[in-house]
Design a protein around this motif. Structure first.
Motif: not given
Length: 375
Positions: A286, A253, A262, A256-259, A249-250, A246
């Motif tokens: 997520l 973000s 990430r 890298w706006p594109d999941p 991931w945060t 988690h």
């Protein structure tokens, strides 16, 4: 770690039949090798014809086994399958390799050169939440925090697991596990992709620590599929704890706006497969189910890893031997307990004779003492 001896000629005959079949011989072909009629092989395998020591040695040589192999019970192998497929021949190959590895481990343990810590969790789990909690307990025993666990092969040894990676060929078999007293022996299929190899090892660690095959009330039910599912939950949270996944991931973000970008970074940092990474992200909510389905078919390429500045270092490339096991083999050789040829066999021919260190030389005082005893 002495293996239980077989108690009847019928049991010995069954071992002969197993070795013959796995060697790809018919009864007639084996008989021709030994100068015996096919009917004699049939009677041996049925336990109706006894073998003397010389015949047993000849049989062992013909089938590429040790004499001991025919006289002792095989270890109880827990085989892990991909997608639940059945593959008897592949299981047999795994069992052969695991049995050989276990005998080598037992040898080094019996001559007092192998030192492996023992560790255990409360056996069995009954839910996914408990499986996740056990994974965090295992990490706590290691004192490694909740970040990526690198060099997993070395990391699991303090938990009492010796890990090996061998080329088992392309198959549905991911790996297997055998318990030898307090020591666990895990073998993963080195032909799998790097992330899959690490996941498979974490899965075998789950078998080792949770002792699922030895616990009647293990979990959701009594089926193998139920146990394997819970072991998978243990493995994924052992490799990628919820909290650190988690957090990263945060943190990613903003950059890298594109999941997908990430997730590529996370797969590289935690050194797990793409399928495991996106499945974990789905479980942790997520990403959505529709995102997951799209990502399944958009597997990252080497260029994708370069784009995000990540490097996926490979682990468990075959032949990969447990560090404590390799040290013990060289230690036994240095002490003169085993020969150079036997040491090379134990190390699966990853070294040559000239690579071995010199055996310890006996001190002059010890030589003088031995000479005095002789005269």
């Amino acid at each position: 770690m002495e293996r239980a001896r077989l108690g009847s000629w019928a049991e010995v005959g069954s071992r002969v039949a197993t070795a013959r079949e796995r060697g790809g011989f018919t009864q007639r072909e084996l008989g021709d090798r030994l100068g015996l009629h096919r009917s004699a092989i049939t009677r041996i395998e049925l336990g109706q014809r006894h073998l003397d020591a010389l015949e047993l040695a000849q049989l062992a040589d013909a089938l590429g086994r040790s004499v001991e192999w025919f006289l002792t019970e095989p270890p109880a192998v827990i085989a892990s399958h991909r997608d639940g497929l059945s593959a008897d021949r592949n299981v047999q190959r795994l069992e052969d390799e695991l049995e050989r590895t276990c005998r080598d481990v037992e040898l080094l343990n019996d001559v007092n050169v192998l030192s492996v810590p023992s560790a255990a969790l409360h056996p069995g789990v009954t839910s996914r939440d408990e499986a996740e909690a056990r994974a965090l307990e295992a990490r706590s025993l290691l004192g490694r925090g909740d970040g990526p666990l690198l060099d997993l092969q070395a990391a699991v040894e303090p938990l009492g697991l010796l890990a090996f990676s061998l080329d088992l060929g392309p198959s549905v078999i991911d790996g297997g596990y055998v318990r030898l007293g307090d020591i666990g022996v895990a073998l993963v299929n080195g032909t799998a992709d790097p992330g899959r190899r690490r996941f498979n090892l974490a899965h075998e660690l789950g078998h080792h620590l949770l002792a699922d095959e030895y616990t009647a009330d293990f979990g959701l039910g009594t089926t193998r599929a139920d146990r394997e599912a819970l072991i998978n939950v243990f493995a994924i949270h052992f490799l990628m704890p919820r909290s650190s996944f988690h957090t990263r991931w945060t943190e990613l973000s903003g950059q890298w706006p594109d999941p997908r970008h990430r997730l590529v970074v996370l797969a590289a940092e935690f050194r797990v497969s793409w399928s495991a990474t996106i499945s974990h992200a789905l479980t942790l909510e997520l990403i959505s189910r529709s995102d997951f389905e799209l990502l399944k078919v958009r597997r990252p390429t080497s260029g994708d890893y370069l784009e995000v500045g990540a490097r996926f270092d490979e682990e468990l490339q075959p032949v990969a031997l447990a560090p404590a096991y390799s040290q013990a083999a060289v230690r036994a050789y240095r002490r003169g307990v085993i020969t150079a040829d036997r040491t090379i066999e134990l190390l699966r021919r990853t070294v040559a004779a000239e690579d071995l260190p010199r055996p310890h030389e006996m001190p002059i005082e010890a030589l003088a003492s031995e000479f005095e005893d002789i005269i």
